[in-house]
Scaffold this motif. Structure first.
Motif, mmCIF file in Angstrom:
data_model
loop_
_atom_site.group_PDB
_atom_site.id
_atom_site.type_symbol
_atom_site.label_atom_id
_atom_site.label_comp_id
_atom_site.label_asym_id
_atom_site.label_seq_id
_atom_site.Cartn_x
_atom_site.Cartn_y
_atom_site.Cartn_z
ATOM 1 N N GLU A 32 0.969 -1.070 0.124
ATOM 2 C CA GLU A 32 0.087 -0.063 -0.085
ATOM 3 C C GLU A 32 0.898 1.086 0.145
ATOM 4 N N THR A 33 2.024 1.330 0.822
ATOM 5 C CA THR A 33 2.859 2.335 0.783
ATOM 6 C C THR A 33 4.141 2.334 -0.316
ATOM 7 N N GLU A 34 3.923 1.303 -1.263
ATOM 8 C CA GLU A 34 4.779 1.192 -2.340
ATOM 9 C C GLU A 34 6.291 1.070 -1.841
ATOM 10 N N ARG A 35 6.418 0.353 -0.949
ATOM 11 C CA ARG A 35 7.587 -0.351 -0.528
ATOM 12 C C ARG A 35 7.895 -1.470 -1.058
ATOM 13 N N TYR A 36 8.148 -1.685 -2.184
ATOM 14 C CA TYR A 36 8.192 -3.020 -3.263
ATOM 15 C C TYR A 36 9.474 -3.520 -2.800
ATOM 16 N N GLY A 37 10.740 -3.021 -2.594
ATOM 17 C CA GLY A 37 11.878 -3.526 -2.426
ATOM 18 C C GLY A 37 11.894 -4.385 -0.943
ATOM 19 N N GLU A 59 1.522 -19.037 -2.638
ATOM 20 C CA GLU A 59 0.993 -17.688 -2.732
ATOM 21 C C GLU A 59 2.117 -16.729 -2.616
ATOM 22 N N TRP A 60 2.960 -17.026 -1.555
ATOM 23 C CA TRP A 60 4.266 -16.151 -1.382
ATOM 24 C C TRP A 60 5.199 -16.302 -2.466
ATOM 25 N N HIS A 61 5.249 -17.333 -3.203
ATOM 26 C CA HIS A 61 6.207 -17.529 -4.292
ATOM 27 C C HIS A 61 5.645 -17.000 -5.391
ATOM 28 N N ALA A 62 4.361 -16.993 -5.554
ATOM 29 C CA ALA A 62 3.719 -16.324 -6.899
ATOM 30 C C ALA A 62 3.851 -14.784 -6.485
ATOM 31 N N LEU A 63 3.514 -14.090 -5.617
ATOM 32 C CA LEU A 63 3.685 -12.886 -5.297
ATOM 33 C C LEU A 63 5.286 -12.248 -5.588
ATOM 34 N N LEU A 64 6.237 -12.960 -5.230
ATOM 35 C CA LEU A 64 7.343 -12.776 -5.371
ATOM 36 C C LEU A 64 7.945 -12.435 -6.746
ATOM 37 N N GLN A 65 7.419 -13.688 -7.463
ATOM 38 C CA GLN A 65 7.534 -13.539 -8.842
ATOM 39 C C GLN A 65 7.052 -12.598 -9.666
ATOM 40 N N TRP A 66 5.793 -12.160 -9.225
ATOM 41 C CA TRP A 66 5.145 -11.090 -9.678
ATOM 42 C C TRP A 66 5.898 -9.707 -9.515
ATOM 43 N N LEU A 67 6.180 -9.550 -8.327
ATOM 44 C CA LEU A 67 6.893 -8.279 -7.957
ATOM 45 C C LEU A 67 8.294 -8.195 -8.553
ATOM 46 N N THR A 68 8.910 -9.246 -8.568
ATOM 47 C CA THR A 68 10.406 -8.940 -9.322
ATOM 48 C C THR A 68 10.304 -8.927 -10.645
ATOM 49 N N LEU A 125 -8.634 -7.777 -11.899
ATOM 50 C CA LEU A 125 -9.328 -7.484 -10.817
ATOM 51 C C LEU A 125 -10.547 -8.256 -10.137
ATOM 52 N N THR A 126 -11.203 -8.836 -11.114
ATOM 53 C CA THR A 126 -12.381 -9.606 -10.887
ATOM 54 C C THR A 126 -12.037 -11.101 -10.836
ATOM 55 N N GLU A 127 -10.904 -11.567 -11.354
ATOM 56 C CA GLU A 127 -10.442 -12.921 -11.303
ATOM 57 C C GLU A 127 -9.916 -13.529 -10.226
ATOM 58 N N GLY A 128 -10.367 -14.549 -9.830
ATOM 59 C CA GLY A 128 -9.689 -15.221 -8.682
ATOM 60 C C GLY A 128 -9.819 -14.577 -7.141
ATOM 61 N N ASP A 129 -9.386 -14.988 -6.367
ATOM 62 C CA ASP A 129 -9.484 -14.516 -4.946
ATOM 63 C C ASP A 129 -8.675 -13.154 -4.589
ATOM 64 N N ASP A 132 -2.734 -9.900 -2.824
ATOM 65 C CA ASP A 132 -1.966 -8.667 -2.808
ATOM 66 C C ASP A 132 -1.700 -8.190 -4.235
ATOM 67 N N ARG A 133 -1.784 -9.046 -5.302
ATOM 68 C CA ARG A 133 -1.279 -8.859 -6.509
ATOM 69 C C ARG A 133 -2.486 -7.823 -7.223
ATOM 70 N N LYS A 134 -3.724 -7.901 -6.718
ATOM 71 C CA LYS A 134 -4.784 -7.066 -6.822
ATOM 72 C C LYS A 134 -4.315 -5.531 -6.525
ATOM 73 N N LEU A 135 -3.952 -5.266 -5.276
ATOM 74 C CA LEU A 135 -3.275 -4.248 -4.889
ATOM 75 C C LEU A 135 -2.009 -3.566 -5.962
ATOM 76 N N LEU A 136 -1.325 -4.309 -6.345
ATOM 77 C CA LEU A 136 -0.383 -3.776 -7.165
ATOM 78 C C LEU A 136 -0.977 -3.372 -8.416
ATOM 79 N N VAL A 137 -2.006 -4.031 -8.924
ATOM 80 C CA VAL A 137 -2.677 -3.661 -10.146
ATOM 81 C C VAL A 137 -3.174 -2.282 -9.928
ATOM 82 N N LEU A 138 -4.086 -2.095 -8.701
ATOM 83 C CA LEU A 138 -4.216 -0.816 -8.451
ATOM 84 C C LEU A 138 -3.490 0.235 -8.570
#
Length: 312
Positions: A32-37, A59-68, A125-129, A132-138
């Motif tokens: 939320e505060t854009e501290r992606y690193g 889920e954590w692994h998928a989010l890490l891949q998305w972020l990097t 935004l309308t797909e899946g549960d 945190d990836r949806k927050l990244l999209v926003l």
């Protein structure tokens, strides 16, 4: 316990039950505060720990891949996530501007190579549960230089059944984009009407009556149980997002001062159980002065907090 993660920490740190909730909250705050690193560093640390089930690790692994992949510039391997570190999320205006410029530039680059990129972001935004990836999209849509984003997000709120946290995050995104006016949408069986420009962007921006319960808990627990005070603040912020705009939120904001004590006691009781603290209910009620005239409000607060935070 080591100060920061490294390969040598693997299998030396175990995440106990309920610890997952804490790290999920911490990750959400970072995003939320854009501290992606910092989020990348924390995820790398979590994936070296034991104690979580395979689904959470996936889920954590998928989010890490998305972020990097989405924010390669944010990764700073030399900056490890530290145990017990509490970040305020405050940055200088120059840092904010740089981050916003970077996000805007990345968005424009992706739109340049894929003309349907924005549409795919909106669809995601309308797909899946809710995750945190949806927050990244926003975060990307918040800086998108495209007037169609405003109407598209308003339409999503009005026409699609969305998770309450996603609804609130969309309102925040619209506010950041400078949108004003009312928007109506459904929350379960309840019709919500919200003024976009009035949407709080942080906990301190909520009405004083809505913040009063967590102030009470902080006063009561910050010295005797600092971890309880910290968890309670995160949980209360999450709860306010979940109920924002509902009838119970309006009652909370209009409640009398004594009612804040009942809400504080309920919040304290729930967090103490989550942290496995040995505090009996009568002790908690004594701390906040819960007498018979507040019993009904206290029990109603317990039910509401339990239902909302458990996803019911």
């Amino acid at each position: 316990m080591p100060e920061e993660h490294s390969p040598s920490t693997k299998n030396k740190v175990v995440l106990f039950p309920k610890t997952h909730d804490f790290y999920q909250i911490e990750l959400t705050r970072m995003l939320e505060t854009e501290r992606y690193g910092e989020a990348i560093s924390l995820l790398r640390f979590l994936l070296q720990c034991d104690g979580e089930d395979s689904q959470i690790r996936a889920e954590w692994h998928a989010l890490l891949q998305w972020l990097t992949s989405a924010f390669p510039e944010a990764e700073r391997p030399e900056e490890g996530w530290q145990f017990g570190a509490v970040h305020t999320g405050e940055t200088t205006s120059a840092e904010d501007e740089t981050e916003q410029d970077m996000l805007r530039r990345q968005f424009q680059e992706k739109v340049h190579v894929d003309e349907h990129y924005m549409e795919r972001l909106l669809t995601s935004l309308t797909e899946g549960d809710m995750d945190d990836r949806k927050l990244l999209v926003l975060e990307q849509l918040a800086v998108a230089d495209d007037a169609r984003v405003d109407d598209a997000l308003m339409l999503l709120l009005k026409e699609r059944e969305l998770h309450p946290l996603l609804q609130f995050s969309i309102l925040q995104t619209l506010k950041r984009r400078g949108v004003e006016g009312e928007v109506g949408f459904m929350r379960g069986q309840e019709i919500i009407v919200a003024e976009v420009e009035a949407t709080p962007l942080e906990l301190s921006s909520f009405p004083s009556a809505a913040i009063a319960p967590i102030d009470r808990v902080n006063d009561a627990a910050s010295v005797r149980e600092p971890s309880l005070a910290y968890f309670a603040q995160e949980m209360w912020h999450q709860y306010l997002k979940l109920i924002y705009g509902t009838e119970i939120y309006r009652r909370l904001c209009e409640g009398e001062e004594l009612e804040a004590d009942a809400w504080a006691a309920a919040l304290h009781r729930i967090v103490a159980r989550l942290l496995h603290l040995e505090e009996e209910e009568f002790e908690v009620k004594t701390i906040y002065g819960i007498t018979d005239n507040l019993r009904i409000i206290y029990e109603r607060a317990l039910r509401s907090l339990t239902r909302s935070l458990s996803g019911e």
